[in-house]
Write a protein that holds these residues in place. Structure first.
Motif, mmCIF file in Angstrom:
data_model
loop_
_atom_site.group_PDB
_atom_site.id
_atom_site.type_symbol
_atom_site.label_atom_id
_atom_site.label_comp_id
_atom_site.label_asym_id
_atom_site.label_seq_id
_atom_site.Cartn_x
_atom_site.Cartn_y
_atom_site.Cartn_z
ATOM 1 N N VAL A 166 14.157 8.426 -6.007
ATOM 2 C CA VAL A 166 13.022 8.778 -5.157
ATOM 3 C C VAL A 166 13.178 8.033 -3.833
ATOM 4 O O VAL A 166 13.354 6.817 -3.818
ATOM 5 C CB VAL A 166 11.685 8.392 -5.820
ATOM 6 N N ARG A 167 13.131 8.783 -2.744
ATOM 7 C CA ARG A 167 13.325 8.172 -1.421
ATOM 8 C C ARG A 167 11.989 8.046 -0.693
ATOM 9 O O ARG A 167 11.201 8.992 -0.660
ATOM 10 C CB ARG A 167 14.284 9.021 -0.588
ATOM 11 N N PHE A 168 11.748 6.867 -0.112
ATOM 12 C CA PHE A 168 10.537 6.691 0.690
ATOM 13 C C PHE A 168 10.749 5.620 1.760
ATOM 14 O O PHE A 168 11.684 4.809 1.677
ATOM 15 C CB PHE A 168 9.332 6.355 -0.194
ATOM 16 N N THR A 169 9.873 5.635 2.758
ATOM 17 C CA THR A 169 9.947 4.667 3.855
ATOM 18 C C THR A 169 8.999 3.502 3.592
ATOM 19 O O THR A 169 7.927 3.677 3.028
ATOM 20 C CB THR A 169 9.567 5.311 5.197
ATOM 21 N N TYR A 170 9.409 2.329 4.013
ATOM 22 C CA TYR A 170 8.642 1.104 3.801
ATOM 23 C C TYR A 170 8.559 0.378 5.142
ATOM 24 O O TYR A 170 9.580 0.019 5.728
ATOM 25 C CB TYR A 170 9.367 0.256 2.747
ATOM 26 N N GLY A 171 7.333 0.166 5.634
ATOM 27 C CA GLY A 171 7.148 -0.497 6.914
ATOM 28 C C GLY A 171 6.467 -1.845 6.768
ATOM 29 O O GLY A 171 5.734 -2.090 5.818
ATOM 30 N N TYR A 172 6.708 -2.700 7.734
ATOM 31 C CA TYR A 172 6.051 -4.005 7.759
ATOM 32 C C TYR A 172 5.922 -4.460 9.212
ATOM 33 O O TYR A 172 6.585 -3.936 10.108
ATOM 34 C CB TYR A 172 6.838 -5.044 6.948
ATOM 35 N N GLY A 173 5.038 -5.424 9.447
ATOM 36 C CA GLY A 173 4.841 -5.964 10.783
ATOM 37 C C GLY A 173 5.916 -6.971 11.106
ATOM 38 O O GLY A 173 5.983 -8.041 10.501
ATOM 39 N N ALA A 174 6.784 -6.651 12.046
ATOM 40 C CA ALA A 174 7.883 -7.542 12.412
ATOM 41 C C ALA A 174 7.333 -8.836 13.001
ATOM 42 O O ALA A 174 6.414 -8.826 13.816
ATOM 43 C CB ALA A 174 8.807 -6.853 13.419
ATOM 44 N N SER A 231 -2.199 6.236 11.052
ATOM 45 C CA SER A 231 -1.971 7.667 11.265
ATOM 46 C C SER A 231 -1.159 8.302 10.145
ATOM 47 O O SER A 231 -0.745 9.459 10.236
ATOM 48 C CB SER A 231 -1.262 7.896 12.609
ATOM 49 N N GLY A 232 -0.918 7.560 9.063
ATOM 50 C CA GLY A 232 -0.239 8.116 7.899
ATOM 51 C C GLY A 232 1.238 8.377 8.088
ATOM 52 O O GLY A 232 1.797 9.268 7.448
ATOM 53 N N LYS A 233 1.900 7.575 8.934
ATOM 54 C CA LYS A 233 3.322 7.803 9.212
ATOM 55 C C LYS A 233 4.256 6.996 8.322
ATOM 56 O O LYS A 233 5.472 7.079 8.469
ATOM 57 C CB LYS A 233 3.611 7.493 10.687
ATOM 58 N N LEU A 234 3.700 6.197 7.426
ATOM 59 C CA LEU A 234 4.519 5.378 6.540
ATOM 60 C C LEU A 234 4.193 5.710 5.089
ATOM 61 O O LEU A 234 3.030 5.887 4.729
ATOM 62 C CB LEU A 234 4.263 3.890 6.793
ATOM 63 N N ASP A 235 5.224 5.790 4.266
ATOM 64 C CA ASP A 235 5.008 6.056 2.840
ATOM 65 C C ASP A 235 4.466 4.820 2.129
ATOM 66 O O ASP A 235 3.624 4.919 1.236
ATOM 67 C CB ASP A 235 6.308 6.489 2.172
ATOM 68 N N ALA A 236 4.970 3.669 2.516
ATOM 69 C CA ALA A 236 4.538 2.405 1.925
ATOM 70 C C ALA A 236 4.538 1.343 3.011
ATOM 71 O O ALA A 236 5.333 1.400 3.952
ATOM 72 C CB ALA A 236 5.467 2.005 0.780
ATOM 73 N N TYR A 248 0.839 -1.201 0.000
ATOM 74 C CA TYR A 248 0.000 0.000 0.000
ATOM 75 C C TYR A 248 0.872 1.250 0.000
ATOM 76 O O TYR A 248 1.976 1.261 0.550
ATOM 77 C CB TYR A 248 -0.910 0.018 1.237
ATOM 78 N N PHE A 249 0.343 2.343 -0.587
ATOM 79 C CA PHE A 249 1.072 3.599 -0.678
ATOM 80 C C PHE A 249 0.279 4.744 -0.063
ATOM 81 O O PHE A 249 -0.945 4.808 -0.216
ATOM 82 C CB PHE A 249 1.363 3.945 -2.144
ATOM 83 N N ASP A 250 0.984 5.642 0.600
ATOM 84 C CA ASP A 250 0.371 6.880 1.073
ATOM 85 C C ASP A 250 0.274 7.817 -0.126
ATOM 86 O O ASP A 250 1.286 8.302 -0.632
ATOM 87 C CB ASP A 250 1.230 7.505 2.177
ATOM 88 N N THR A 251 -0.944 8.065 -0.573
ATOM 89 C CA THR A 251 -1.150 8.866 -1.789
ATOM 90 C C THR A 251 -1.385 10.346 -1.498
ATOM 91 O O THR A 251 -1.620 11.125 -2.422
ATOM 92 C CB THR A 251 -2.351 8.323 -2.587
ATOM 93 N N ARG A 252 -1.328 10.729 -0.226
ATOM 94 C CA ARG A 252 -1.658 12.115 0.141
ATOM 95 C C ARG A 252 -0.601 13.112 -0.345
ATOM 96 O O ARG A 252 0.562 12.761 -0.536
ATOM 97 C CB ARG A 252 -1.805 12.237 1.659
ATOM 98 N N LYS A 253 -1.040 14.334 -0.484
ATOM 99 C CA LYS A 253 -0.124 15.413 -0.871
ATOM 100 C C LYS A 253 0.956 15.537 0.190
ATOM 101 O O LYS A 253 0.675 15.531 1.388
ATOM 102 C CB LYS A 253 -0.896 16.730 -1.004
ATOM 103 N N GLY A 254 2.189 15.651 -0.231
ATOM 104 C CA GLY A 254 3.313 15.727 0.689
ATOM 105 C C GLY A 254 4.061 14.412 0.793
ATOM 106 O O GLY A 254 5.224 14.378 1.196
ATOM 107 N N SER A 255 3.407 13.326 0.431
ATOM 108 C CA SER A 255 4.062 12.025 0.423
ATOM 109 C C SER A 255 4.946 11.917 -0.816
ATOM 110 O O SER A 255 4.585 12.413 -1.894
ATOM 111 C CB SER A 255 3.022 10.907 0.400
ATOM 112 N N PRO A 256 6.118 11.280 -0.715
ATOM 113 C CA PRO A 256 6.957 11.099 -1.905
ATOM 114 C C PRO A 256 6.286 10.223 -2.961
ATOM 115 O O PRO A 256 6.737 10.184 -4.107
ATOM 116 C CB PRO A 256 8.220 10.436 -1.357
ATOM 117 N N LEU A 257 5.184 9.550 -2.575
ATOM 118 C CA LEU A 257 4.461 8.687 -3.501
ATOM 119 C C LEU A 257 3.117 9.289 -3.897
ATOM 120 O O LEU A 257 2.238 8.587 -4.403
ATOM 121 C CB LEU A 257 4.250 7.308 -2.872
#
Length: 518
Positions: free
Chosen positions: A360-368, A408-413, A281-290
């Motif tokens: 293009v730089r972005f953050t990628y999170g996953y459930g450890a 809370s929209g803290k992850l780019d992907a 999934y990607f954060d599509t909001r304005k301000g996101s690198p994606l």
């Protein structure tokens, strides 16, 4: 979650040498009351149905709570559980009635009433937890009661509403034990399911005892069960090999699953196709690198699903090219049709037109600890960075923290598995890509929302196929999400335990009561 019912796909049962005998169907009369221990890597977000919308929580809910309706193994249509009967009033699919079953009692001894049902649905919508199931009830306008009759008034025609009632979102709680405006925070449960929760330690263990007052679709309750939670597949595998659990499911490491041998006399293995999927999934909001759709489209040209499935998952999952998985009405190959081959050149051209700085730089999170999330993230990072077009910062988070971060929209992907709520393509629509969807990508498209709404009006679900085809084409174009793979369902049990093939079918229903000593 998660992952909740009809068996839509063909099932392959790989059984040990004893064969398909009475062990599948007949409980042993000589089990001496022994407890069956079950191990899983699924986590429980909350013991309160208003505060959880994931496979681990719903698996527990399906044992300790009742909904008005439920799904039997292999069932296509929900059947009465806490209800005596249910049905739409008229043909407009906007008013739904249920008659409550008589004699249901909570652990306190108080009789369940229609007011408890109304209270349970109302508080899910009122609390509207960021990680709760409120989005699933988006067409529910209000609930009224009269005697033992509960009436659901819908804001628009919704043929899928009975299916939603049968999920964890419809779990009925004791209105005297659960606050109306906040989540319950202790480790107790007050439900009317086949089991009572006798003790619970988060991320460690849940002890379940048969509920001798239970009345519902399961018929009879099962054996006493200890449900053990493990931080990752390796820990679950270690516990299985040490014979600390009698049943292991969701999820052993891929290399272990790939090496399962039906001829092993010390275990029984159930393997089945599943409608569980995993998406990026990607954060599509304005301000996101994606935010720019061309950046997301560029990523879609670069993801190698076949290599991901073959290397990280050792062939135990299948590459997925659509929002709706294989075997579900409305499945297409929209991402393959739109991005038919890997192409760094096409990705670079899109990024050039977008005018973004490279890489293009972005953050990628996953459930450890959730399956092979770390290995998957590393492979996707490698694929994207090998092109020189992206720089990916990968980090794993504890499951509850991970949910809060994407909510809370803290992850780019972020990569998240999705277990079908019910056997209908609608479970892959509104909750994933509709405006205000539970996956919180910020994606909103009026045409997509209308397609979701239009698809719900058909009692004959085959008539909704055209809407879901158009929806998937839009998703492939806008790329708020990239489908990665479709899972298979594995349950491994000792030779002394039967019923493992009925335990889980890739949905939120976790039928512990079907486990028995042989």
């Amino acid at each position: 979650m998660r992952s909740v019912r009809m068996r839509i796909l063909a099932t392959l049962l790989v059984l040990a040498a004893v064969g398909v005998g009475g062990w599948q169907l007949l409980p042993s009369g000589q089990d001496d009351g022994r407890t069956i221990t079950v191990g899983t890597t699924d986590a429980v977000t909350s013991l309160d149905p208003a505060g959880a919308y994931d496979a681990g929580s719903w698996a527990l809910f399906s044992n300790v709570f009742q909904s008005l309706l439920t799904f039997e193994p292999g069932g296509v249509t929900p059947v009465p559980d806490a209800a005596q009967s249910c049905g739409f009033a008229g043909s407009d699919l906007s008013t739904y009635h249920c008659e409550l079953r008589e004699g249901l009692t909570f652990p306190s001894g108080r009789t369940m009433t229609a007011e408890d049902v109304k209270y349970s649905f109302d508080r899910v919508k009122r609390i509207k937890s960021d990680v709760g199931p409120a989005p699933l009830l988006d067409t529910l306008a209000s609930v009224s009661t009269s005697g033992r009759t509960v009436t659901f008034h819908l804001s628009s025609p919704d043929a899928t509403f009975p299916l939603k009632v049968a999920t964890g979102a419809g779990a009925i709680v004791d209105r005297e034990k659960y606050p109306a405006d906040a989540l319950r925070t202790d480790n107790a449960v007050d439900g009317t399911g086949p089991y009572t929760l006798t003790s619970y330690t988060k991320d460690d263990r849940a002890d379940l005892a048969p509920n001798r007052h239970y009345k519902g679709a399961a018929g009879a309750t099962g054996r006493q069960v200890e449900l053990h939670y493990y931080g990752d597949g390796a820990a679950l595998d270690k516990a299985w090999k040490a014979k600390q659990v009698d049943v292991a499911t969701r999820t052993l490491p891929p290399e272990v699953l790939a090496g399962l041998n039906a001829a092993d006399p010390d275990r029984r293995v159930s393997e089945a196709d599943s409608s569980e999927i995993r998406n990026l999934y990607f954060d599509t909001r304005k301000g996101s690198p994606l935010h720019d759709v061309r950046v997301r489209q560029a990523i879609a040209w670069l993801i190698d699903r076949e290599k991901l499935a073959a290397t990280v998952y050792k062939g135990t999952v299948d590459p997925l090219y659509s929002l709706i998985p294989t075997g579900i009405t409305g499945h297409t190959t929209s991402f393959f049709d739109t991005y038919p081959q890997l192409s760094t050149a096409k990705a670079r051209a899109l990024l050039t037109r977008a005018g973004v700085s490279l890489p293009v730089r972005f953050t990628y999170g996953y459930g450890a600890g959730r399956g092979s999330g770390a290995e998957e993230a590393a492979e996707i990072k490698r694929q994207l960075e090998a092109t020189g077009l992206f720089k990916v910062a990968v980090k794993g988070y504890e499951w509850t923290d991970f949910q809060k971060r994407w909510a809370s929209g803290k992850l780019d992907a972020y990569a998240v598995g999705w277990v079908a709520d019910f056997p209908d393509p609608d479970t892959y629509g509104g909750p994933l890509v509709g405006t205000g969807a539970t996956m919180n990508t910020g994606y909103s498209d009026k045409a997509v929302d209308q397609l979701i709404k239009d698809s719900q009006q058909y009692a004959d679900r085959s008539e909704a196929v055209k809407d879901f085809r158009s929806l998937q084409e839009a998703v492939a174009r806008d790329v708020p999400v990239i489908p990665l793979w479709q899972a298979k369902e594995y349950v491994v049990s000792s030779e002394e335990v039967g019923g493992g093939q009925y335990l889980s079918d890739g949905t939120g229903v976790f039928r512990l009561w079907n486990l028995t000593w042989i």
